[in-house]
Scaffold this active site. Structure first.
Site, PDB file in Angstrom:
ATOM      1  N   LYS A  70      34.050 149.623 -69.646  1.00 34.89           N
ATOM      2  CA  LYS A  70      32.821 150.395 -69.831  1.00 34.89           C
ATOM      3  C   LYS A  70      32.593 150.734 -71.298  1.00 34.89           C
ATOM      4  O   LYS A  70      31.498 150.596 -71.810  1.00 34.89           O
ATOM      5  CB  LYS A  70      32.896 151.685 -68.998  1.00 34.89           C
ATOM      6  CG  LYS A  70      31.634 152.551 -69.067  1.00 34.89           C
ATOM      7  CD  LYS A  70      30.452 151.878 -68.410  1.00 34.89           C
ATOM      8  CE  LYS A  70      29.248 152.797 -68.317  1.00 34.89           C
ATOM      9  NZ  LYS A  70      28.059 152.089 -67.803  1.00 34.89           N
ATOM     10  N   CYS A 115      42.185 151.092 -72.933  1.00 38.57           N
ATOM     11  CA  CYS A 115      41.221 151.537 -71.935  1.00 38.57           C
ATOM     12  C   CYS A 115      41.254 153.042 -71.744  1.00 38.57           C
ATOM     13  O   CYS A 115      40.704 153.737 -72.554  1.00 38.57           O
ATOM     14  CB  CYS A 115      41.298 150.796 -70.626  1.00 38.57           C
ATOM     15  SG  CYS A 115      39.601 150.681 -70.068  1.00 38.57           S
TER      16      CYS A 115
END
Length: 601
Positions: free
Chosen positions: A596, A2
């Protein structure tokens, strides 16, 4: 994978790292941690859960030092636990490592390291890296040589950053996972994305695959994995740190929904000559005039690509949209195609793999992305930017709208000289008017009332035909992402081929009906099918048909050109999803299990 942040400089590293981690929250994560070099030792703090949990763990006794690394983890190997959180260390406490991506050969490396007596404490693939580094150091290698040797042994996708107990130098390497250097007056930064250090500097250097970064407080060096120097240019990011704040909105997502008129104006600025009926897109000379266009994309970007392909087909240009994950394993014939990757971040692993497959077969490639300097933008023959500005919420809002408008501009650009001038000017006027029309929807929407009425339903269906089918798919995806409720999008005509079996009085159906053409009239017939089965129906409509006679609620659209009505309908569905999620108390900006930027395949 991430979020990554690293720092070497004059500031307190803990403060820099925690600021960076907070700025990276939007990428989605389930644990977080930092490692700071303190007096010849590494002070590692990490916790499962949100960043506030980590902050609580360091509040009274924060590590002190000016060199460190941090990470927000989205689980791929092992559940979210303190032990599986990054950074990871070896047994000797000499090195701490954070990593995005997947180490494909970690199993064999782990067995090899265990055979020589090394003990593992996590379920992650990442932990093999610090053990490898320490093993090379035990054999006499310097920290830099040990880092390079370890990187040479691992296979897969990675952005790896390492810090050492006995050195104030940070090392990093990249392969198929984003990494960027921040150049500051008070130190240097490493991150997976620019917002991590944007509060401290807007001077950036984008790292490419196969490059190794050596970060000092007063300088940085980029080399190949073999140690050859690489010249890199320093670029200025034109995002303002205030652009990444909430500006008084309760959530980033709501702010970004309301930013759509501004984002669309930015997207169109300088590109449309309405008087002459021309679209001017700089930097696309390399794509030529393709015989057909193949779009590759994932998720929301795929839904934008479906609309883009429709725009091109309407102009007689053969076009198709394919899920990037499917394209990479089974690509269609390329011939003289332009293969166009639609990716908000420019780092989506599946989309990059599809583009690389296409390039390997000799195709011209185009990146349609929001991020200047992203991997897709650098690797493709040309890049077309959507100019939406930073989007923090995981669910795409303004980037979807800007993608569709950018693809509409691309359609006009590729059709230059062949289209009826009056029709082109009409479509360009519609695009010019779109920001104001979106603002009208935002000002007048009844979405919150609709959310009040249908929150808590058993399931939610979204239907439409033609371009409105793409909006139905996107509406269902956004709803699912942030509400955690079951929602599906269908081509309206497919209801009778199976999905009608699921329709009850507890399954609201959102239907997009715009205009009064054959597709709209047939969609009204589909509405009657679900109404006859007692399902509540919400019509998103411009009122050109009699659909309002057969539905329970209406989300009204202003009168507009048919080409932009789907985007106005999508704005209504964004608001419905937001308000339902808000009433359910969901984590709207950081939905569970989602990231995202998806940098693994």
């Amino acid at each position: 994978m991430c979020g990554i942040i690293g720092y070497v400089g004059e500031r307190e590293a803990t403060q820099v790292l925690m600021t960076g981690l907070n700025q990276l929250e939007y990428r989605g994560y389930d644990s977080a941690g930092i490692a700071v070099r303190t007096g010849g030792n590494l002070d590692v703090r990490k916790r499962a859960g949100d960043i506030e949990t980590l902050e609580d763990a360091i509040e009274e006794n924060a590590p002190t030092g000016s060199t460190g690394i941090g990470h927000t983890r989205w689980s791929t190997h092992g559940p979210p636990t303190d032990a599986n959180a990054h950074p990871h260390t070896g047994e000797d406490g000499e090195v701490a490592v954070v990593h995005n991506g997947i180490i494909e050969n970690y199993g064999s490396l782990k067995e090899e390291l265990q055979a020589v007596g090394r003990t593992f404490t996590s379920d992650t693939d990442t932990e093999v890296i610090p053990h490898l580094i320490e093993q090379f150091i035990a054999g006499g290698a310097s920290p830099e040589r040990a880092f390079r040797e370890a990187v040479d042994r691992i296979e897969g996708s990675y952005a790896v950053v390492a810090t050492f107990a006995n050195s104030d130098v940070v090392f990093a390497a990249r392969n198929d996972s984003p990494l960027v250097v921040g150049v500051g007056g008070d130190g240097h930064y490493l991150a997976s994305d620019v917002p991590a250090f944007l509060e401290f500097t807007d001077q950036v250097v984008y790292v490419d695959d196969g490059e190794v970064v050596t970060l000092h407080s007063d300088r940085f060096e980029v080399t190949t994995t073999d140690g050859l120097p690489v010249e890199k240019s320093v670029e200025t990011v034109d995002w303002d740190v205030e652009d990444t704040g909430k500006s008084g909105f309760a959530h980033y997502m709501l702010k970004e929904i309301h930013e759509q008129p501004t984002a669309l104006r930015q997207c169109l600025s300088g590109r449309v000559n309405e008087l002459d009926g021309q679209v001017e897109l700089d930097g696309l000379e390399a794509i030529g005039q393709p015989s057909q266009v193949q779009f590759v994309a994932c998720g929301t970007s795929y839904h934008a690509a479906l609309l883009g392909a429709q725009r091109l087909r309407d102009k007689g240009i053969p076009a198709r949209a394919t899920l990037a994950s499917e394209y990479a394993v089974s690509p269609p014939p390329i011939d003289d195609s332009l293969v166009t990757g639609v990716t908000q971040s420019g780092e989506t692993a599946d989309t990059l793999a599809a583009l690389r497959e296409a390039r390997g077969r000799g195709a011209r490639t185009l990146a349609v992305t929001n991020v200047v300097g992203s991997t897709a933008a650098r690797e493709c023959d040309a890049a077309l930017y959507i100019r939406a500005g930073p989007e923090i919420g995981v669910a795409a809002t303004k980037t979807f709208t800007s993608q569709v408008v950018t693809l509409s501009l691309l359609a006009e650009y590729l059709d230059a000289g062949d289209a009826d001038g009056a029709l082109v000017r009409e479509r360009l006027r519609a695009l010019r008017d779109l920001p104001d029309l979106v603002q009208r929807v935002l000002d007048d929407s009844r979405a919150e009332e609709i959310a009040d009425e249908y929150v808590g339903s058993e399931s939610y269906f979204f239907i439409g035909r033609g371009p409105n089918r793409s909006v139905a798919l996107e509406g269902a995806l956004t709803f699912t992402e942030i509400t955690y409720e079951h929602a599906e999008g269908f081509a309206a005509g497919e209801l009778k081929h199976g999905p009608l079996a699921l329709v009850t009085d507890e399954t609201p159906v959102f239907t997009m009906v715009t205009g009064n053409d054959e597709a709209a009239r047939k969609t009204v017939s589909n509405v009657k099918e679900v109404e006859a089965r007692d399902a509540p129906v919400v019509a998103v409509t411009d009122g050109k048909t009699d659909v309002e006679d057969y539905v329970d609620d209406v989300l009204a659209l202003p009168g507009a050109h048919p080409s932009v009505l789907p985007l106005l309908a999508n704005t209504q569905l964004q608001l419905v999803a937001y308000h339902v999620a808000n009433q359910l108390g969901r984590s709207i900006d950081k939905p569970r299990n989602l990231a995202k930027s998806v940098t693994v395949e």
